[in-house]
Motif scaffolding. Structure first.
Motif, PDB file in Angstrom:
ATOM      1  N   ARG A 112       0.850  -1.198   0.000  1.00 43.89           N
ATOM      2  CA  ARG A 112       0.000   0.000   0.000  1.00 43.89           C
ATOM      3  C   ARG A 112       0.881   1.243   0.000  1.00 43.89           C
ATOM      4  O   ARG A 112       1.728   1.427   0.881  1.00 43.89           O
ATOM      5  N   VAL A 119      -2.969   0.547  -3.839  1.00 44.89           N
ATOM      6  CA  VAL A 119      -2.354  -0.744  -3.518  1.00 44.89           C
ATOM      7  C   VAL A 119      -1.974  -1.440  -4.816  1.00 44.89           C
ATOM      8  O   VAL A 119      -2.750  -1.450  -5.775  1.00 44.89           O
ATOM      9  N   ALA A 142      -0.905  -5.296  -5.905  1.00 45.12           N
ATOM     10  CA  ALA A 142      -0.991  -6.616  -5.272  1.00 45.12           C
ATOM     11  C   ALA A 142      -0.998  -7.726  -6.311  1.00 45.12           C
ATOM     12  O   ALA A 142      -1.508  -7.557  -7.421  1.00 45.12           O
ATOM     13  N   ASP A 166      -6.671 -10.816  -2.302  1.00 44.14           N
ATOM     14  CA  ASP A 166      -6.912 -11.328  -0.951  1.00 44.14           C
ATOM     15  C   ASP A 166      -5.747 -11.110   0.010  1.00 44.14           C
ATOM     16  O   ASP A 166      -5.909 -11.247   1.221  1.00 44.14           O
ATOM     17  N   THR A 167      -4.568 -10.777  -0.509  1.00 47.45           N
ATOM     18  CA  THR A 167      -3.397 -10.601   0.344  1.00 47.45           C
ATOM     19  C   THR A 167      -3.458  -9.266   1.084  1.00 47.45           C
ATOM     20  O   THR A 167      -3.727  -8.228   0.477  1.00 47.45           O
ATOM     21  N   LYS A 168      -3.192  -9.292   2.376  1.00 46.92           N
ATOM     22  CA  LYS A 168      -3.190  -8.067   3.172  1.00 46.92           C
ATOM     23  C   LYS A 168      -1.955  -7.237   2.810  1.00 46.92           C
ATOM     24  O   LYS A 168      -0.835  -7.720   2.852  1.00 46.92           O
ATOM     25  N   PRO A 169      -2.152  -5.960   2.453  1.00 47.29           N
ATOM     26  CA  PRO A 169      -1.009  -5.153   2.004  1.00 47.29           C
ATOM     27  C   PRO A 169      -0.097  -4.703   3.141  1.00 47.29           C
ATOM     28  O   PRO A 169      -0.551  -4.413   4.246  1.00 47.29           O
ATOM     29  N   ASP A 216       2.884  -1.834   4.343  1.00 49.92           N
ATOM     30  CA  ASP A 216       3.162  -0.427   4.093  1.00 49.92           C
ATOM     31  C   ASP A 216       4.376  -0.307   3.176  1.00 49.92           C
ATOM     32  O   ASP A 216       5.481  -0.759   3.519  1.00 49.92           O
TER      33      ASP A 216
END
Length: 323
Positions: free
Chosen positions: A45, A90, A92, A96-99, A101
């Motif tokens: 992100r 973001v 990616a 579904d993957t959590k970003p 920082d």
């Protein structure tokens, strides 16, 4: 050198390129700032950019999720994006993957390049476009928040060579590499804008839409080539092979202003730049832009900008001292 006086020394028959004029006027400068390689599942992100941001996918594919946009955009190898809006986004490998920082990931990265995972699946290169803080609004305000040029589009053909050369210059530590990379990045930015001008999607009325209209190009070249000349509607219409009425209607519908209003506004843009950057007297500036008297120019300048030439120059000097 007085910016507007450059035009006065041109041959009356010499055409010009209004788009190049405006890019020079805004001091547009492109810089490659870094990139990353990634493997496996990943997501980054990025904070809202303060400058115009561009990036290209060199290998693999990814999703681009921009704050405020309803749907994510799928990028493939060779796709290029330009973001002008100050929105976080973001990148990616999947949705579904959590970003993570991005700024913490890039901290300490050598030459602005970092690696996620084994780095074997994906490669990206990015940078910024710097504009003059004041005159740069002329360009920034007419661009859409987001431009995506797919590699499969006809306009993207020239991107491939530019991206290959950018990668080579960053990989090989040759003399002058940073300068060459900057020139290539500038060419990439111009190609993105060209692709945007050629797009089939409708643009709002404004100078950018007018530049994209081949029927109006002769009139724009005349006004930019000799802004000090006392152009009449008949001259401009004749250059475009239209009647006065048809030309005036078509120009205003496309540019958002009447032809001679466009000319006046362009003159005032040139005047603003000169007042900020030069010590040329107001009387000399007025004459160089085709005004019969200093008062006539000052009245036109105040009508367009809301300030007298002297007040505009003084405000710029005070700002320079503060900075």
């Amino acid at each position: 050198m007085l910016y507007s006086s450059i035009y006065l020394r041109k041959s009356p028959n010499m055409s010009t390129d209004p788009f190049s004029d405006i890019l020079k006027f805004t001091n547009a400068e492109s810089l490659v700032t870094g990139g990353f390689n990634a493997g496996g599942a990943w997501a980054l992100r990025f904070p809202a950019p303060e400058k115009i941001k561009f990036f290209a996918v060199l290998k693999g594919e990814c999703w681009v999720i921009i704050d405020g946009e309803a749907e994510p955009t799928h990028f493939r190898t060779g796709d290029v994006g330009l973001m002008t809006a100050k929105r976080a986004f973001v990148l990616a490998s999947d949705l579904d993957t959590k970003p993570m920082d991005a700024m913490s990931v890039f901290t300490g990265a050598r030459s602005g390049i970092t690696t996620l995972g084994d780095g074997s699946d994906f490669s990206q290169l990015g940078g910024h476009v710097l504009l003059d803080p004041t005159s740069g609004r002329l360009l920034a305000d007419v661009l859409p928040p987001w431009i995506h040029v797919p590699a499969a589009s006809p306009q993207a053909t020239s991107f491939r060579w530019l991206l290959e050369q950018l990668v080579a210059e960053r990989a090989n530590d040759l003399p002058g590499a940073s300068l060459v990379a900057g020139q290539l990045a500038q060419m990439l930015f111009i190609q993105i804008l060209r692709a945007h001008l050629q797009t089939s999607s409708p643009m709002p009325a404004g100078w950018l839409r007018a530049l994209a209209n081949p029927r109006l190009a002769p009139a724009l070249r005349l006004m930019h080539g000799e802004p000090a000349r006392d152009w009449h509607l008949e001259d401009l219409a004749q250059a475009c092979a239209m009647s006065r009425t048809t030309f005036a209607f078509h120009f205003k519908k496309t540019a958002g202003v009447a032809p001679l209003t466009y000319l006046t506004e362009w003159r005032m843009r040139l005047a603003e730049k000169t007042l900020r950057e030069e010590r040329t007297s107001v009387a000399t500036l007025a004459q160089s832009l085709g005004y019969a008297s200093e008062s006539a120019f000052s009245n036109a300048f105040k009508r367009v900008t809301g300030r007298s030439p002297k007040a505009f120059r003084n405000a710029g000097e005070i700002l320079g001292e503060v900075v």
